[in-house]
Design a protein around this motif. Structure first.
Motif, short mmCIF file in Angstrom:
data_model
loop_
_atom_site.label_atom_id
_atom_site.label_comp_id
_atom_site.label_asym_id
_atom_site.label_seq_id
_atom_site.Cartn_x
_atom_site.Cartn_y
_atom_site.Cartn_z
N VAL A 21 0.84 -1.21 0.00
CA VAL A 21 0.00 0.00 0.00
C VAL A 21 0.87 1.26 0.00
N ALA A 22 1.96 1.26 0.80
CA ALA A 22 2.84 2.43 0.86
C ALA A 22 3.50 2.69 -0.48
N GLU A 23 3.92 1.61 -1.18
CA GLU A 23 4.59 1.79 -2.47
C GLU A 23 3.61 2.24 -3.56
N LYS A 24 2.38 1.70 -3.51
CA LYS A 24 1.41 1.99 -4.56
C LYS A 24 0.74 3.34 -4.39
N HIS A 25 0.36 3.69 -3.16
CA HIS A 25 -0.47 4.89 -2.94
C HIS A 25 0.28 6.04 -2.30
N LEU A 26 1.40 5.76 -1.59
CA LEU A 26 2.09 6.84 -0.88
C LEU A 26 3.44 7.18 -1.48
N ASP A 27 3.81 6.46 -2.57
CA ASP A 27 5.10 6.70 -3.25
C ASP A 27 6.29 6.47 -2.31
N ILE A 28 6.14 5.48 -1.40
CA ILE A 28 7.25 5.09 -0.51
C ILE A 28 7.77 3.74 -1.01
N PRO A 29 9.00 3.69 -1.52
CA PRO A 29 9.50 2.41 -2.08
C PRO A 29 9.60 1.33 -0.99
N LYS A 30 9.51 0.10 -1.45
CA LYS A 30 9.62 -1.03 -0.53
C LYS A 30 11.09 -1.18 -0.13
N MET A 31 11.37 -0.92 1.16
CA MET A 31 12.75 -0.93 1.64
C MET A 31 13.06 -2.15 2.49
N LEU A 32 12.05 -2.94 2.87
CA LEU A 32 12.24 -4.08 3.77
C LEU A 32 11.55 -5.31 3.19
N ASP A 33 12.01 -6.48 3.62
CA ASP A 33 11.35 -7.75 3.27
C ASP A 33 10.65 -8.28 4.50
N ALA A 34 9.38 -8.66 4.32
CA ALA A 34 8.61 -9.16 5.46
C ALA A 34 9.28 -10.39 6.08
N GLU A 35 9.77 -11.30 5.24
CA GLU A 35 10.37 -12.54 5.75
C GLU A 35 11.63 -12.24 6.57
N ASP A 36 12.42 -11.23 6.11
CA ASP A 36 13.64 -10.87 6.86
C ASP A 36 13.29 -10.35 8.25
N ILE A 37 12.26 -9.52 8.33
CA ILE A 37 11.88 -8.94 9.63
C ILE A 37 11.34 -10.02 10.56
N VAL A 38 10.45 -10.87 10.02
CA VAL A 38 9.85 -11.92 10.85
C VAL A 38 10.88 -12.96 11.25
N GLY A 39 11.80 -13.22 10.34
CA GLY A 39 12.79 -14.27 10.61
C GLY A 39 13.94 -13.82 11.47
#
Length: 899
Positions: A218-236
């Motif tokens: 949602v942040a990348e599509k509507h707020l023009d904030i690029p995806k800087m993190l991976d969900a799996e990296d954070i959870v893992g």
């Protein structure tokens, strides 16, 4: 290796430098953790590309693509908005080191201390040094300027996150690592600012990967904030990298900070417009109420000034009843409206002063002074109308009494004259004997005596007619006609009497015998008969009195009349004895009488009948006088009741007026306590209203009884009504003054102690307790408060300036409210036109104009339409279709120019 430690000794802010030293002391051991290095590499690369794409480029490998220093310098130019020195385009190592050094010099010039980071290590592609440098850049340009409630940088960003996510369940942001692992905090941030993008209630805490991916997409599509993190990296990862999380979260802060400023600007504009709309509504309400009140006064004054005379007392009493209905039913609500109008005007002026708006000037003819002037005219007309009604009632009573008396006397006179012309014109003496002629002559002399006796009645009739004319009696024409007829007839009778007398005297020598007894009878019977007629007329005479003394005078006169009845009865018996002697002589001498006295028409029977009638009238007169005496005693009792109540009410009103004067000066406690006490005091005053109503009842009875004076009291109902109205108005104004002081205190932030200090200073110099300070008293008060207004040129100029503020009308007196307004204005601040212009400029994205669509998007509908309707078209060189001029609109709100 270049050490930038020394370059940062010239840092501009000590607090910022200390923080940057702590952040730059990053843990090199942690960078050895592959998971954290991976997170930082991905996050920092995405962050750099989010800025480099503005220049049309990007990086793929963070430690390789910055080695020549070119994209590093470009990145710094994009994020700082400043130009760096021209880079060197050579491919040699020295060229690369020089470019990197230019970038590091620029970073150091921004107050950043770089520890153990040199250009050679960046050029050699040292990953951990490159990541450290990028983190330093992120701290300086993306995080350091974040400020929330006097906290900055990391603490400010953390406080911002906590404030924004506080209302959301399962979210508790305490740090920038494990607080973000379940993804709910990211979704809460987005939902707080854009609820249309996130269905927060559908998210589950036990599905962190889905939550994180949803927020990142949602942040990348509507707020023009690029995806800087991976969900799996954070959870893992047991503990996600703090720097990567902070970098990503800072993008959310900057994305939403513009909306925060717009919201603040919109709130400021809404506040200003709400105040202006409320003030305009109060102005409209004042104008409407003032117009209605003035119109009522305009319609009422001609009615009160109407002096059309009525014909009867009943008609005037109907007018008096209409006036009483006006005083008791129609006027009291208007008195309340007038009081409320003054209160509304004072409250509006106070609100305008508190909101730094120009004073309200009602339309021409609707000032409070205009209304007071019209009201004064109304009361003057009212007083004159009541006095006129009472005088007219007296006049009509007098007229009715005189008219009835006139017609009564005229009827008696006309009855007496009936047939007299025929009697005086007959020629009976031509065929009569000498004795008969002599008898006719004597009879005529008796008639002359009777005629002379009636002269007084004719004069009385003429005098009454003259008085009726002077008092403007409505039926004067018929009175004058009847009076003229009586006078003409009287002249004819006089002429005929003289003519008959002359005829009888011419034939007197031919007549011999005169009956002395008849003559004596006639001479004595005629005045006695006139006396009885006069007595009966007096016994039937109408009378009108207004007090006990007058009726007692009539009773005394009547008693004197009754004391003469014994002598009158002796005279009657003597007259009847004469007639009896005539009969005796006739019988003794055998004389045949004709049955009538030749010298008079007054018979013994008529004398006896009139005497009996007169005697019957005496007790009737006694009863009438006694009834009137009882009535006057009752009226006197009513006067005493009214006087007792009036003296009590008058003393009460005077005492309460003096008490209110003391209360307004000696009030202690908080303003709320004073307001409560004053309202309780007002209730106590209003509880006295039944006493006023009782007095009104007595006053109505007095007017119905036609009582026009009262020796027992100096108070009049009009005086007490005015005093009661002044009492109610004074307490209402005192309450309004305290309410305005509360408004001033709350709006200006003045403490209770300050108000008490102002009140003490004001009262100290208000020597006469008038509630206002004269110019010299006010100057002494200012000097006591530390103002330099001494008697020199500069002091006089300053004092004139202050007097122009507190006494704009130049009355020479300063009220306590004006004193409070001045002191509060000297010690507090308010919104200004410049602040409102700055707020509109934010909503207009720094343009010199604003469009209707922008106003509707940023403001509530009613206030947006309010601005659109009042803003003039913008005519500047950069104008576009539909552009509106918010600058002139803002200055007009504060009275600095016209819309």
């Amino acid at each position: 290796m270049v050490d930038y430690h020394a370059a940062n000794n010239q840092s501009s802010a000590g607090g910022v430098q200390t923080y940057m030293e702590q952040e730059n002391d990053w843990d090199r051991d942690l960078l050895l953790d592959p998971a954290w290095e991976k997170q930082q590499r991905k996050t920092f690369t995405a962050w750099c590309n989010s800025h480099l794409r503005k220049a049309g480029t990007q990086i793929e490998n963070i430690e390789e693509d910055f080695r020549d220093g070119l994209k590093l310098m470009l990145l710094l130019e994009v994020i700082s908005g400043e130009r760096l020195p021209k880079p060197e385009r050579g491919k040699m190592r020295v060229h690369k080191i020089n470019n990197v050094n230019k970038a590091l010099d620029f970073i150091a010039s921004k107050g950043v201390k770089l520890v153990s980071i040199g250009a050679e290590e960046i050029v050699d592609g040292n990953a951990k040094m490159t990541l450290g440098m990028i983190w330093t850049i992120i701290l300086r340009f993306a995080i350091q300027d974040i400020s929330v409630e006097e906290t900055s940088a990391k603490e400010g960003l953390l406080l911002w996150c906590q404030r924004k996510t506080a209302p959301y369940k399962n979210v508790n942001v305490q740090n920038f690592h494990i607080s973000w692992k379940d993804g709910l905090a990211f979704n809460a941030l987005i939902h707080r600012h854009r609820p249309d993008l996130i269905d927060y209630d559908s998210l589950r805490k036990d599905d962190p990967v889905t939550n994180l991916n949803n927020a990142f997409e949602v942040a990348e599509k509507h707020l023009d904030i690029p995806k800087m993190l991976d969900a799996e990296d954070i959870v893992g990862t047991l503990r996600p990298d703090e720097k990567a999380i902070m970098t990503y979260v800072s993008c959310f802060y900057h994305a939403f900070s513009g909306a925060q400023k717009a919201e603040t600007a919109a709130n400021r504009i809404c506040k200003v417009l709400a105040v202006n709309q409320e003030n305009e509504q109060m102005m409209e309400d004042y104008e409407k109420l003032a117009s209605e009140l003035l119109e009522w006064i305009r319609r009422t004054i001609p009615w009160l000034e109407n002096r059309t005379q009525e014909k009867t007392v009943q008609d005037m009493q109907a007018k008096q009843e209409d006036f009483r209905d006006y005083r008791c039913v129609h006027k009291p609500p208007k008195v309340q409206e007038k009081c409320q109008l003054e209160i509304s005007f004072n409250t509006l002026q106070t609100k305008l002063r508190l909101s730094n708006r120009p004073a309200f000037m009602p339309s021409e003819g609707r000032m409070v002074s205009d209304i007071n002037g019209a009201w004064h005219t109304l009361e003057g007309a009212e007083k004159g109308y009541e006095e006129w009604i009472l005088s007219e009632i007296r006049r009509l009573e007098r007229l009715e009494h005189l008219a009835e008396k006139f017609h009564q006397k005229a009827a008696i006179h006309e009855s007496w004259t009936d047939g007299k012309e025929a009697m005086l014109t007959q020629k009976d003496y031509e065929t009569s004997t000498l004795s008969e002629v002599k008898a006719l002559l004597r009879k005529h002399e008796a008639f002359e005596s009777d005629l002379a006796a009636h002269q007084d009645r004719v004069e009385q009739i003429a005098a009454i007619a003259q008085e009726l004319n002077e008092l403007d009696y409505y039926d004067s024409a018929s009175v004058n006609a009847r009076c003229q007829k009586i006078c003409d007839q009287w002249d004819v009778l006089g002429a005929l009497t003289q003519s008959r007398k002359e005829s009888l005297e011419r034939t007197e020598k031919q007549l011999e015998s005169i009956d002395e007894l008849y003559l004596e009878y006639a001479k004595r019977a005629a005045p006695f008969n006139n006396w009885m007629e006069g007595a009966m007329e007096d016994l039937q005479d109408m009378f009108i009195v207004h007090n006990i003394e007058e009726i007692q005078g009539l009773i005394t006169a009547h008693e004197q009349f009754k004391s003469t009845l014994a002598e009158a009865n002796k005279e009657r018996e003597a007259i009847q004895a004469i007639q009896a002697e005539v009969q005796k002589i006739a019988q003794s001498n055998g004389i045949k009488l004709s049955g009538a006295n030749p010298y008079t028409t007054i018979t013994p029977e008529s004398i006896d009948n009139k005497w009996e009638k007169a005697m019957d009238m005496v007790p009737l007169r006694d009863n009438a006088l006694q009834d009137e005496l009882n009535k006057q005693n009752s009226n006197d009792t009513l006067r005493a009741k009214f006087a007792t109540q009036a003296n009590t009410v008058g003393a009460y009103i005077q005492a309460k007026m003096e008490e209110i004067g003391r209360i307004s000066i000696e009030m202690n406690g908080t303003l709320e306590d004073q307001l409560t006490n004053l309202r309780e005091y007002q209730k106590t005053i209003m509880s006295y209203m039944p006493e006023i109503n009782t007095l009104e009842g007595y006053h109505q009875l007095i007017q119905e009884a036609l009582i026009f004076d009262n020796q027992y009291t100096s108070y009049t109902m009009e005086h007490l009504r005015v005093g009661w109205e002044q009492l109610l108005t004074t307490i209402a104004r005192t309450i309004n003054e305290v309410e305005n002081q509360i408004l001033t205190r709350d709006a200006k932030g003045i403490s209770q102690e300050q108000l008490q200090e102002y009140r003490a200073s004001f009262n100290h110099f208000d020597k006469d307790h008038s509630g206002a300070l004269m110019a010299e008293e006010f100057k002494a008060c200012l000097i006591s408060l530390g103002y330099d207004v001494e008697n020199d040129k500069q002091g006089d100029s300053e004092f004139s300036r202050i007097m122009g503020i507190v006494d704009p009308n130049g009355s020479g007196a300063v009220t306590f409210q004006a004193f409070i307004d001045f002191m509060s204005r000297e010690t507090t601040d308010t919104d200004t036109a410049d602040q409102v212009i700055a707020s509109f400029k934010i909503l207009a994205a720094d343009k010199n104009f604003i469009t209707a669509d922008e106003l509707r998007r940023e403001l509530p509908p009613d206030q947006a339409e309010y601005c659109i309707a009042r803003m003039a078209p913008y005519t500047g060189p950069d104008a576009i279709p539909g552009a509106l001029d918010y600058m002139s609109f803002s200055t007009a709100l504060y009275g600095e120019s016209d819309l």
